[in-house]
Design a protein around this motif. Structure first.
Motif, mmCIF file in Angstrom:
data_model
loop_
_atom_site.group_PDB
_atom_site.id
_atom_site.type_symbol
_atom_site.label_atom_id
_atom_site.label_comp_id
_atom_site.label_asym_id
_atom_site.label_seq_id
_atom_site.Cartn_x
_atom_site.Cartn_y
_atom_site.Cartn_z
ATOM 1 N N VAL A 164 0.859 -1.177 0.000
ATOM 2 C CA VAL A 164 0.000 0.000 0.000
ATOM 3 C C VAL A 164 0.897 1.228 0.000
ATOM 4 O O VAL A 164 1.819 1.326 0.811
ATOM 5 C CB VAL A 164 -0.905 0.028 1.255
ATOM 6 C CG1 VAL A 164 -1.689 1.334 1.334
ATOM 7 C CG2 VAL A 164 -1.852 -1.165 1.265
ATOM 8 N N LEU A 165 0.657 2.120 -0.954
ATOM 9 C CA LEU A 165 1.358 3.404 -0.955
ATOM 10 C C LEU A 165 0.380 4.469 -0.477
ATOM 11 O O LEU A 165 -0.754 4.528 -0.977
ATOM 12 C CB LEU A 165 1.840 3.770 -2.365
ATOM 13 C CG LEU A 165 2.839 2.831 -3.040
ATOM 14 C CD1 LEU A 165 3.171 3.359 -4.438
ATOM 15 C CD2 LEU A 165 4.100 2.713 -2.209
ATOM 16 N N ILE A 166 0.786 5.280 0.464
ATOM 17 C CA ILE A 166 -0.057 6.384 0.910
ATOM 18 C C ILE A 166 0.620 7.681 0.498
ATOM 19 O O ILE A 166 1.683 8.035 1.007
ATOM 20 C CB ILE A 166 -0.282 6.346 2.427
ATOM 21 C CG1 ILE A 166 -0.867 4.990 2.809
ATOM 22 C CG2 ILE A 166 -1.226 7.467 2.861
ATOM 23 C CD1 ILE A 166 -1.181 4.850 4.268
ATOM 24 N N ASP A 167 0.003 8.350 -0.461
ATOM 25 C CA ASP A 167 0.573 9.571 -1.021
ATOM 26 C C ASP A 167 0.118 10.770 -0.185
ATOM 27 O O ASP A 167 -1.070 11.105 -0.151
ATOM 28 C CB ASP A 167 0.098 9.719 -2.472
ATOM 29 C CG ASP A 167 0.741 10.904 -3.177
ATOM 30 O OD1 ASP A 167 1.349 11.745 -2.489
ATOM 31 O OD2 ASP A 167 0.618 10.987 -4.407
ATOM 32 N N VAL A 168 1.069 11.390 0.499
ATOM 33 C CA VAL A 168 0.741 12.533 1.354
ATOM 34 C C VAL A 168 1.280 13.837 0.756
ATOM 35 O O VAL A 168 1.405 14.842 1.456
ATOM 36 C CB VAL A 168 1.304 12.335 2.794
ATOM 37 C CG1 VAL A 168 0.667 11.129 3.461
ATOM 38 C CG2 VAL A 168 2.822 12.198 2.782
ATOM 39 N N SER A 169 1.565 13.807 -0.562
ATOM 40 C CA SER A 169 2.201 14.981 -1.170
ATOM 41 C C SER A 169 1.288 16.200 -1.208
ATOM 42 O O SER A 169 1.757 17.326 -1.348
ATOM 43 C CB SER A 169 2.704 14.648 -2.579
ATOM 44 O OG SER A 169 1.643 14.238 -3.398
ATOM 45 N N SER A 170 -0.037 15.961 -1.090
ATOM 46 C CA SER A 170 -0.955 17.106 -1.095
ATOM 47 C C SER A 170 -1.115 17.722 0.282
ATOM 48 O O SER A 170 -1.783 18.755 0.423
ATOM 49 C CB SER A 170 -2.343 16.671 -1.577
ATOM 50 O OG SER A 170 -2.260 16.123 -2.858
ATOM 51 N N LEU A 171 -0.558 17.069 1.296
ATOM 52 C CA LEU A 171 -0.795 17.559 2.656
ATOM 53 C C LEU A 171 0.247 18.590 3.078
ATOM 54 O O LEU A 171 1.441 18.401 2.901
ATOM 55 C CB LEU A 171 -0.780 16.381 3.642
ATOM 56 C CG LEU A 171 -1.770 15.243 3.361
ATOM 57 C CD1 LEU A 171 -1.725 14.235 4.496
ATOM 58 C CD2 LEU A 171 -3.182 15.771 3.175
ATOM 59 N N GLU B 215 2.796 -4.520 2.693
ATOM 60 C CA GLU B 215 3.654 -3.518 3.315
ATOM 61 C C GLU B 215 3.190 -2.115 2.937
ATOM 62 O O GLU B 215 2.771 -1.888 1.806
ATOM 63 C CB GLU B 215 5.093 -3.722 2.840
ATOM 64 C CG GLU B 215 6.076 -2.882 3.616
ATOM 65 C CD GLU B 215 7.514 -3.259 3.305
ATOM 66 O OE1 GLU B 215 8.402 -2.701 3.928
ATOM 67 O OE2 GLU B 215 7.720 -4.115 2.426
ATOM 68 N N THR B 216 3.257 -1.200 3.892
ATOM 69 C CA THR B 216 2.831 0.174 3.633
ATOM 70 C C THR B 216 4.030 1.098 3.508
ATOM 71 O O THR B 216 4.963 1.014 4.303
ATOM 72 C CB THR B 216 1.904 0.661 4.769
ATOM 73 O OG1 THR B 216 0.707 -0.108 4.741
ATOM 74 C CG2 THR B 216 1.548 2.127 4.587
ATOM 75 N N VAL B 217 3.994 1.950 2.484
ATOM 76 C CA VAL B 217 5.047 2.954 2.290
ATOM 77 C C VAL B 217 4.368 4.319 2.157
ATOM 78 O O VAL B 217 3.424 4.475 1.382
ATOM 79 C CB VAL B 217 5.876 2.667 1.014
ATOM 80 C CG1 VAL B 217 6.933 3.751 0.810
ATOM 81 C CG2 VAL B 217 6.522 1.296 1.084
ATOM 82 N N VAL B 218 4.820 5.277 2.936
ATOM 83 C CA VAL B 218 4.310 6.646 2.844
ATOM 84 C C VAL B 218 5.159 7.388 1.819
ATOM 85 O O VAL B 218 6.389 7.396 1.925
ATOM 86 C CB VAL B 218 4.381 7.344 4.222
ATOM 87 C CG1 VAL B 218 3.997 8.818 4.100
ATOM 88 C CG2 VAL B 218 3.465 6.639 5.214
ATOM 89 N N VAL B 219 4.511 7.963 0.813
ATOM 90 C CA VAL B 219 5.281 8.615 -0.250
ATOM 91 C C VAL B 219 4.927 10.093 -0.377
ATOM 92 O O VAL B 219 3.816 10.515 -0.074
ATOM 93 C CB VAL B 219 5.079 7.927 -1.630
ATOM 94 C CG1 VAL B 219 5.498 6.463 -1.567
ATOM 95 C CG2 VAL B 219 3.643 8.042 -2.112
#
Lengths: 116, 116
Positions: free
Chosen positions: B45-52, B76-80
């Motif tokens: 799972v990729l969690i894209d936080v680039s807008s935050l 596996e989770t990766v924060v991107v």
């Protein structure tokens, strides 16, 4: 109802948990898996929890103890088939099963253990 | 505004967070990701936080819970895409996201998960 069957899949033991596990059943399962890992020289243990609607702190501890015991006996434990709602509940309870490997299916679990 | 979309990138789920996340939206995201990991046999799972513009302690906890739940489901989770100022703020708050892997871009995140 509580019921647990253990079968041997070509050197990997597959334990299927069904229904609620009592203290005695959990202790019995731990003992049986440890004995059979040694008797069969199993390289791994798969614990299928796909029939379970809930995994509470008791079961989490049982899983941890089985994994710890089989690790001492040179076998690796993989928990397979966890339902998404069970995973959410575990996380909400703060139970993240550290040290336990997981797989979605029995086939994935076998692959994780290096079985074709 | 709060909004979250989840798409499937060849076996990896990409969740893009936009705007502020409410309690309900966070719980919904956690549930949706857990269900979809199982339904799609996603490996990550990729969690894209680039807008935050900001990641507070609430969102840090949500990210941690998502990572813990998906780990139980063998993904596996990766924060991107974290912005530098967000990283600074997290550190100032003492929130270092233990156990979470990070990558600068979605492409880097996919590579981290072993996708070409």
């Amino acid at each position: 109802m509580h019921n647990t069957s253990v079968i041997n899949l070509d050197g990997v033991l597959l334990a299927t948990l069904e229904g609620e596990l009592t203290d005695e059943a959990a202790a019995g399962l731990r003992t049986e898996l440890a004995s059979r890992v040694v008797a069969t020289s199993a390289s791994g243990v798969l614990i299928d929890v796909s029939s379970l609607d809930i995994v509470d702190s008791f079961l989490a501890r049982v899983l941890h103890e089985i994994a710890a015991a089989t690790a001492l006996l040179a076998a690796e434990t993989v928990v397979v088939g966890m339902r998404p709602e069970v995973a959410i509940t575990l996380v909400e309870l703060g139970l993240t099963l550290p040290g336990l490997r997981t797989a979605l299916t029995v086939a994935d679990g076998l692959a994780l253990l290096g079985k074709p």
